[in-house]
Write an enzyme that holds these catalytic residues in place. Structure first.
Site, short mmCIF file in Angstrom:
data_model
loop_
_atom_site.label_atom_id
_atom_site.label_comp_id
_atom_site.label_asym_id
_atom_site.label_seq_id
_atom_site.Cartn_x
_atom_site.Cartn_y
_atom_site.Cartn_z
N LYS A 32 35.48 51.67 33.28
CA LYS A 32 36.63 51.46 32.38
C LYS A 32 36.11 51.33 30.96
O LYS A 32 35.16 50.61 30.71
CB LYS A 32 37.35 50.17 32.80
CG LYS A 32 38.37 49.68 31.81
CD LYS A 32 38.33 48.17 31.64
CE LYS A 32 37.07 47.70 30.99
NZ LYS A 32 37.01 46.28 30.62
N ASP A 161 41.71 42.57 34.88
CA ASP A 161 41.53 44.02 34.68
C ASP A 161 41.81 44.84 35.94
O ASP A 161 41.86 46.07 35.88
CB ASP A 161 40.09 44.34 34.26
CG ASP A 161 39.83 44.03 32.80
OD1 ASP A 161 40.80 43.71 32.08
OD2 ASP A 161 38.66 44.14 32.38
O1 C5P Z 1 40.41 37.71 35.28
P1 C5P Z 1 38.92 37.85 35.13
O2 C5P Z 1 38.17 37.19 36.25
O3 C5P Z 1 38.47 39.22 34.86
O4 C5P Z 1 38.56 37.04 33.81
C1 C5P Z 1 37.34 36.38 33.59
C2 C5P Z 1 37.51 35.37 32.49
O5 C5P Z 1 37.73 36.02 31.24
C3 C5P Z 1 38.68 34.43 32.64
O6 C5P Z 1 38.33 33.30 33.38
C4 C5P Z 1 38.98 34.06 31.19
O7 C5P Z 1 38.07 33.09 30.72
C5 C5P Z 1 38.67 35.33 30.44
N1 C5P Z 1 39.85 36.17 30.23
C6 C5P Z 1 40.81 35.78 29.30
N2 C5P Z 1 41.90 36.59 29.11
C7 C5P Z 1 42.05 37.74 29.79
C8 C5P Z 1 41.07 38.15 30.72
C9 C5P Z 1 39.97 37.34 30.92
O8 C5P Z 1 40.68 34.76 28.65
N3 C5P Z 1 43.13 38.50 29.56
#
Ligand code: C5P
Length: 315
Positions: A32, A161
């Site tokens: 991505k 994502d």
């Molecule tokens: O959802 P994912 O596990 O990919 O996200 C990892 C971390 O990245 C989350 O715990 C958060 O701290 C941060 N994040 C965020 N806002 C998003 C995606 C991720 O703050 N839209």
């Protein structure tokens, strides 16, 4: 220019599943690329609202699914080493498989073989793409026929994502990742992606984003884009009118990003050079794949510790 993924038959998720001669199924999990990534707000739980243009390369990880009585997971490929030492249950692939089985109420198993070709924690959404590919592959292997909407609802529980990675098409992503609008990119380009070989923690970079803005008395968030069609339709517009708002905080965590950016800027003619996701991978766009491959060769000679990939994007 725009259409929803659901009513575009060429982009249906089923089309991502390929069959092997032995009854196995394959799903590719491409890298991505965030062509831009703006942070437009923050939820009470700490997650950030994005406005981002996602696009996908052709190459990436590959996942193979075979029928089995229990769930078994194995990983091979150039970036398998770290994952192979971890508890398989902590991998997003297994989490996706368990979430799907539970949601559909099935107790079927599968052998899941992940060929890990993309660097881990690199801003290329590899883990998210693997999870999305697993939902698609097992939905087909187990013949449970969940709709694209149901898969997307499961996907967002696995990571912000993951819903966007269900489709290989370019999308404008909003919310924390759950709002997706498919867009056609009227251009295609060669791309070089370089990762300096250092894993970067996404939560650490998001945390740094706030501190970075506060310290410089910058407005806390980016404003949303009003003329998206124009931005999406032209690489030079993307370059001038958008950015990756996580790049500065990521550089604080991983200064090597600057070195990669410098190399790519010295090896482009004013084309787009930008970090993807929360880093540390940086990409540059070129007129065609041959131009990208030539820069990729130069990059490997320049620093043999870098991971370098040349591919096509857009179109
Ligand atoms: O959802 P994912 O596990 O990919 O996200 C990892 C971390 O990245 C989350 O715990 C958060 O701290 C941060 N994040 C965020 N806002 C998003 C995606 C991720 O703050 N839209």
């Amino acid at each position: 220019m725009k259409s929803s993924p659901e009513n575009n038959p060429e982009k249906t998720l089923e089309n991502r599943v390929q069959s092997g001669p032995d009854g196995s199924l394959f799903v590719r999990a491409p890298a991505k690329i965030n062509l831009f990534l703006h942070i437009t707000g923050r939820r009470d739980d700490g997650y950030h609202f994005l406005e981002s243009l996602f696009s996908f390369t052709k190459k990436g990880d590959l996942i193979r699914f075979l029928p089995s009585e229990t769930l078994k997971f194995s990983v091979s490929g150039p970036f398998s080493e770290v994952l192979a030492t971890e508890n398989p249950e902590s991998n997003l692939v297994m989490k996706a498989a368990r979430a799907l089985a539970e949601h559909a109420g099935v107790s079927l198993g599968a052998v899941i073989e992940l060929e890990k070709n993309l660097p881990v924690a690199s801003g290329l959404g590899g883990g998210s793409a693997d999870a999305a590919a697993t939902l698609i592959g097992l939905n087909a292997l187990w013949k449970i026929n969940l709709s694209d909407e149901e898969l997307a609802a499961l996907a967002v529980g696995l990571g912000a994502d993951v819903p966007a990675c269900l489709s290989r098409g370019a999308q404008i992503v909003r919310g924390i990742g759950e709002k997706r609008e498919q867009v056609e990119l009227p251009w295609s380009a060669g791309i070089v992606i370089i990762n300096p070989g250092k894993a970067v923690s996404t939560p650490e970079v998001f945390a740094g984003f706030r501190a970075f803005r506060d310290k410089r008395s910058l407005p806390p968030f980016d404003v949303t884009i009003t003329d998206l069609d124009k931005v999406v339709s032209d690489i030079s517009m993307l370059d001038v009118l958008t950015s990756n708002s996580l790049q500065d905080p990521a550089v604080q965590v991983c200064p090597e990003i600057m070195e990669v950016e410098r190399f790519l800027r010295l090896n482009t003619q004013n084309e787009l050079v930008r970090m993807s996701g929360s880093g540390a991978s940086v990409f540059a766009l070129y007129h065609d794949k041959a131009a990208a491959e030539s820069v990729a060769r130069r990059a490997r000679e320049f620093n043999s510790d870098w991971w370098v990939m040349a591919d096509l994007i857009g179109g």
